[in-house]
Design a protein around this motif. Structure first.
Motif, mmCIF file in Angstrom:
data_model
loop_
_atom_site.group_PDB
_atom_site.id
_atom_site.type_symbol
_atom_site.label_atom_id
_atom_site.label_comp_id
_atom_site.label_asym_id
_atom_site.label_seq_id
_atom_site.Cartn_x
_atom_site.Cartn_y
_atom_site.Cartn_z
ATOM 1 N N GLN A 211 41.386 47.913 39.737
ATOM 2 C CA GLN A 211 40.878 48.948 40.641
ATOM 3 C C GLN A 211 40.202 48.304 41.858
ATOM 4 O O GLN A 211 39.190 48.785 42.376
ATOM 5 C CB GLN A 211 39.897 49.871 39.915
ATOM 6 C CG GLN A 211 40.548 50.759 38.869
ATOM 7 C CD GLN A 211 41.554 51.746 39.488
ATOM 8 O OE1 GLN A 211 41.188 52.576 40.310
ATOM 9 N NE2 GLN A 211 42.812 51.638 39.084
ATOM 10 N N ALA A 212 40.777 47.194 42.293
ATOM 11 C CA ALA A 212 40.263 46.417 43.430
ATOM 12 C C ALA A 212 41.317 45.377 43.776
ATOM 13 O O ALA A 212 42.250 45.144 42.998
ATOM 14 C CB ALA A 212 38.951 45.735 43.054
ATOM 15 N N PRO A 213 41.188 44.714 44.945
ATOM 16 C CA PRO A 213 42.161 43.683 45.300
ATOM 17 C C PRO A 213 42.152 42.497 44.347
ATOM 18 O O PRO A 213 43.158 41.797 44.193
ATOM 19 C CB PRO A 213 41.719 43.257 46.713
ATOM 20 C CG PRO A 213 40.923 44.397 47.230
ATOM 21 C CD PRO A 213 40.250 44.989 46.041
ATOM 22 N N ALA A 214 41.005 42.236 43.737
ATOM 23 C CA ALA A 214 40.889 41.113 42.811
ATOM 24 C C ALA A 214 39.735 41.390 41.861
ATOM 25 O O ALA A 214 38.979 42.346 42.035
ATOM 26 C CB ALA A 214 40.668 39.808 43.575
ATOM 27 N N ASP A 215 39.608 40.538 40.853
ATOM 28 C CA ASP A 215 38.572 40.711 39.840
ATOM 29 C C ASP A 215 37.927 39.355 39.563
ATOM 30 O O ASP A 215 38.258 38.691 38.580
ATOM 31 C CB ASP A 215 39.189 41.296 38.561
ATOM 32 C CG ASP A 215 38.181 41.437 37.434
ATOM 33 O OD1 ASP A 215 36.974 41.491 37.722
ATOM 34 O OD2 ASP A 215 38.608 41.468 36.269
ATOM 35 N N PRO A 216 37.017 38.887 40.447
ATOM 36 C CA PRO A 216 36.434 37.557 40.264
ATOM 37 C C PRO A 216 35.757 37.356 38.911
ATOM 38 O O PRO A 216 35.866 36.280 38.313
ATOM 39 C CB PRO A 216 35.423 37.457 41.415
ATOM 40 C CG PRO A 216 35.936 38.396 42.454
ATOM 41 C CD PRO A 216 36.553 39.525 41.692
ATOM 42 N N ASP A 217 35.061 38.379 38.421
ATOM 43 C CA ASP A 217 34.377 38.229 37.129
ATOM 44 C C ASP A 217 35.390 38.037 36.000
ATOM 45 O O ASP A 217 35.235 37.149 35.142
ATOM 46 C CB ASP A 217 33.509 39.447 36.842
ATOM 47 C CG ASP A 217 32.337 39.575 37.804
ATOM 48 O OD1 ASP A 217 32.029 38.588 38.503
ATOM 49 O OD2 ASP A 217 31.731 40.664 37.862
ATOM 50 N N GLY A 218 36.416 38.883 35.991
ATOM 51 C CA GLY A 218 37.434 38.752 34.949
ATOM 52 C C GLY A 218 38.211 37.452 35.065
ATOM 53 O O GLY A 218 38.547 36.815 34.057
ATOM 54 N N THR A 219 38.500 37.046 36.299
ATOM 55 C CA THR A 219 39.214 35.789 36.509
ATOM 56 C C THR A 219 38.389 34.612 36.026
ATOM 57 O O THR A 219 38.917 33.657 35.449
ATOM 58 C CB THR A 219 39.542 35.620 38.004
ATOM 59 O OG1 THR A 219 40.400 36.693 38.409
ATOM 60 C CG2 THR A 219 40.243 34.295 38.273
ATOM 61 N N PHE A 220 37.078 34.682 36.245
ATOM 62 C CA PHE A 220 36.201 33.608 35.768
ATOM 63 C C PHE A 220 36.271 33.479 34.249
ATOM 64 O O PHE A 220 36.430 32.382 33.716
ATOM 65 C CB PHE A 220 34.763 33.875 36.208
ATOM 66 C CG PHE A 220 33.774 32.868 35.690
ATOM 67 C CD1 PHE A 220 33.689 31.609 36.261
ATOM 68 C CD2 PHE A 220 32.946 33.175 34.623
ATOM 69 C CE1 PHE A 220 32.789 30.672 35.782
ATOM 70 C CE2 PHE A 220 32.041 32.250 34.130
ATOM 71 C CZ PHE A 220 31.961 30.989 34.711
ATOM 72 N N GLU A 221 36.146 34.600 33.562
ATOM 73 C CA GLU A 221 36.172 34.552 32.100
ATOM 74 C C GLU A 221 37.528 34.051 31.584
ATOM 75 O O GLU A 221 37.593 33.246 30.655
ATOM 76 C CB GLU A 221 35.858 35.932 31.518
ATOM 77 C CG GLU A 221 34.466 36.438 31.837
ATOM 78 C CD GLU A 221 33.367 35.522 31.306
ATOM 79 O OE1 GLU A 221 33.601 34.820 30.302
ATOM 80 O OE2 GLU A 221 32.284 35.489 31.916
ATOM 81 N N PHE A 222 38.603 34.549 32.202
ATOM 82 C CA PHE A 222 39.948 34.124 31.800
ATOM 83 C C PHE A 222 40.134 32.624 32.035
ATOM 84 O O PHE A 222 40.580 31.880 31.156
ATOM 85 C CB PHE A 222 40.984 34.920 32.600
ATOM 86 C CG PHE A 222 42.415 34.561 32.282
ATOM 87 C CD1 PHE A 222 43.098 35.209 31.267
ATOM 88 C CD2 PHE A 222 43.082 33.580 33.007
ATOM 89 C CE1 PHE A 222 44.417 34.877 30.971
ATOM 90 C CE2 PHE A 222 44.393 33.243 32.724
ATOM 91 C CZ PHE A 222 45.065 33.895 31.705
ATOM 92 N N GLY A 223 39.799 32.178 33.243
ATOM 93 C CA GLY A 223 39.991 30.775 33.585
ATOM 94 C C GLY A 223 39.098 29.854 32.782
ATOM 95 O O GLY A 223 39.521 28.767 32.356
ATOM 96 N N LEU A 224 37.840 30.250 32.578
ATOM 97 C CA LEU A 224 36.920 29.422 31.806
ATOM 98 C C LEU A 224 37.414 29.233 30.380
ATOM 99 O O LEU A 224 37.366 28.125 29.832
ATOM 100 C CB LEU A 224 35.523 30.044 31.807
ATOM 101 C CG LEU A 224 34.445 29.283 31.036
ATOM 102 C CD1 LEU A 224 34.261 27.876 31.605
ATOM 103 C CD2 LEU A 224 33.113 30.050 31.087
#
Length: 236
Positions: A211-224
């Motif tokens: 629901q946005a162009p990107a999801d920095p918080d979710g990307t952080f958790e996924f990448g970490l």
């Protein structure tokens, strides 16, 4: 270096010059507060002096330049780091390394504007590095590997923090709905599904999910999680 380690190294005599009316700590704290409020570009000898009610030239009796002040500011922020609990499992301790770096940058976005290469190591940054190394000590990594793990986790967190900060700043402009209402029709002509089938499909799925162009918080958790999987392997 003497200023960075001023609480550990005996200070030399000041010699001639106007009497100091505040402390170096107060100068640094004022500069950090100014950067938090107005950004790093607004920090100067003149503006910090004004915040303290001092004449600009008098501030040079505390710090020799803005570059020196920046080093002191970075180290002062690092001094505020919270300890990483030793009773956490190793995966949790390693995750904490990245989370603390990210949180610090989000709390103090101006840190991204300070050149990081060869910043002089002060007590705050050295204590942080010691804590980071302690978080991954004893799991079978060589000394060089330990340093690389800290670097990889820190750099990943830094890159993600930059996106998270950008997302926060963009929220003050057009909303995502407003942006698509304005630009969507033209983009549909320029980027037809027949020409970009994967981009259209994946972009639509991601946009619906975020629901946005990107999801920095979710990307952080996924990448970490993926980083920790790769670093730890069978050690987890």
């Amino acid at each position: 270096m003497d200023l960075l380690w001023r609480h550990s190294v005996p200070q030399r005599g000041r010699g001639r010059g106007p009497k100091q009316t505040v402390s170096v700590d107060a100068v640094v704290a004022t500069a950090v507060a100014l950067a938090d409020r107005d950004g790093y570009a607004k920090v100067s000898i003149r503006t910090v002096a004004a915040e303290l009610g001092l004449k600009p030239m008098s501030l040079y009796t505390y710090v020799p330049s803005k570059d020196a002040l920046a080093v002191l500011m970075v180290d002062a922020v690092a001094e505020q780091d919270t300890p990483i609990p030793a009773d956490l499992p190793v995966r949790g301790r390693m995750a904490a390394v990245a989370r603390l770096v990210r949180a610090e940058l989000i709390d103090h976005p101006w840190l991204l504007d300070v050149p990081p290469w060869r910043l002089v190591l002060g007590p705050g940054r050295m204590r942080r590095y010691e804590r980071q190394l302690a978080a991954i000590a004893g799991i079978g990594l060589t000394d060089v590997e330990m340093d690389r793990v800290v670097a990889v986790l820190s750099e990943f967190a830094t890159g993600n923090a930059r996106m998270a900060i950008a997302a926060t700043l963009s929220a003050t402009a057009l909303t995502d709905v407003q942006w698509w209402e304005r630009h969507g029709p033209l983009l549909s002509q320029l980027m037809p599904v027949t020409k970009f089938p994967l981009s259209a499909r994946v972009g639509a799925a991601a946009g619906e999910h975020y629901q946005a162009p990107a999801d920095p918080d979710g990307t952080f958790e996924f990448g970490l999680a993926r980083l920790l999987d790769g670093i730890l392997g069978d050690r987890a």
